[in-house]
Design an enzyme around this catalytic site. Sequence first.
Site, PDB file in Angstrom:
ATOM      1  CB  SER A 172       4.211   1.148   1.375  1.00  0.00           C
ATOM      2  OG  SER A 172       3.890   0.042   2.008  1.00  0.00           O
TER       3      SER A 172
ATOM      4  CE  LYS B 155       4.501  -2.791   3.924  1.00  0.00           C
ATOM      5  NZ  LYS B 155       3.283  -1.962   3.862  1.00  0.00           N
TER       6      LYS B 155
ATOM      7  CE  LYS C  30       4.694   1.296  -2.802  1.00  0.00           C
ATOM      8  NZ  LYS C  30       3.519   1.936  -1.897  1.00  0.00           N
TER       9      LYS C  30
END
Length: 306
Positions: free
Chosen positions: A103, A178, A247
């Site tokens: 990611s 994402k 995050k």
Amino acid sequence: MSTRSAAQPKSLFIGLGNMGRPMAAQYAPAFPSWVFDIDASVADDVAEETGTLALPHLSALPAGIETVILMLPNSQIVENTLRGEDGLFRQLGSGALVIDMSSSQPDSTRALAAEASACGIHYVDAPVSGGVLKARTGELSLMVGGSEDAVEAAMPHLESMAGAIVKAGPSGAGHAAKALNNLLSATNLAAAAEILCVAQANGIEPETMVDVINSSTSRSQASEVKYPRHILTGTFDSGFAMDLMIKDMAIAMDLIRANSIEAPLVSRTSEIAAEARASLDNERPDHTELARYVENVNHTTLRSSR
């Protein structure tokens, strides 16, 4: 270290954490591989379990590696792995393929894709959704970014680990998709916790309200999977850390701000997640503990009585 009698593998899988380990296990039967992790003992274990080869370090790649898959914690580690004197960009030959399934930050991904192109290397971002369970069954959902040629080259590799693959757009689009998906996922989770608290206060058991949601228009992956398996049970054990969720949410918020989008609902969820992380006493809380934070502020507990 595991050994092979056959020809040396042409793939290298880097990053064998909660997600990378089962992904590497799905990948290995289709593409004989080297595996690497910063913890050499983990790489040795995975090699033994999967019949792959454990690579002791990245400073000198074995000859013949054509494809590298990255499943790493963040963009900085991805950059450090690819750049520099011993970076993979300097070691891989022209025509090689790098697939970043981490990611990562879209801006970093776009820059790395440009550097890869200058070296004659295909670069694809293909982050995953579905959690540890889907990683174990090879049914992950992937969001893919990159040039048409790079994505075409990556597809056979991705199909070995995925149940669904969406071509999101050019380089960086997969990582953007994402992050945005995870921001919405966290919003669904937090909103459901608030609704369940109100339902419970009105005499509706949490599992009953989840049944209502799942048979009605407000159902989501949070209500269908996370609440029955990880929240109403009190286990909070989905395998996806809250820090990683936060995050991803921060990446999504950067995209929102960079494009001057008005997004008060998801912006507030991002704030709530930060408040939750600060308040929880668990050193490494699971992301589903966002619901526990909502429980705490409402002085209640959402558990199944079944």
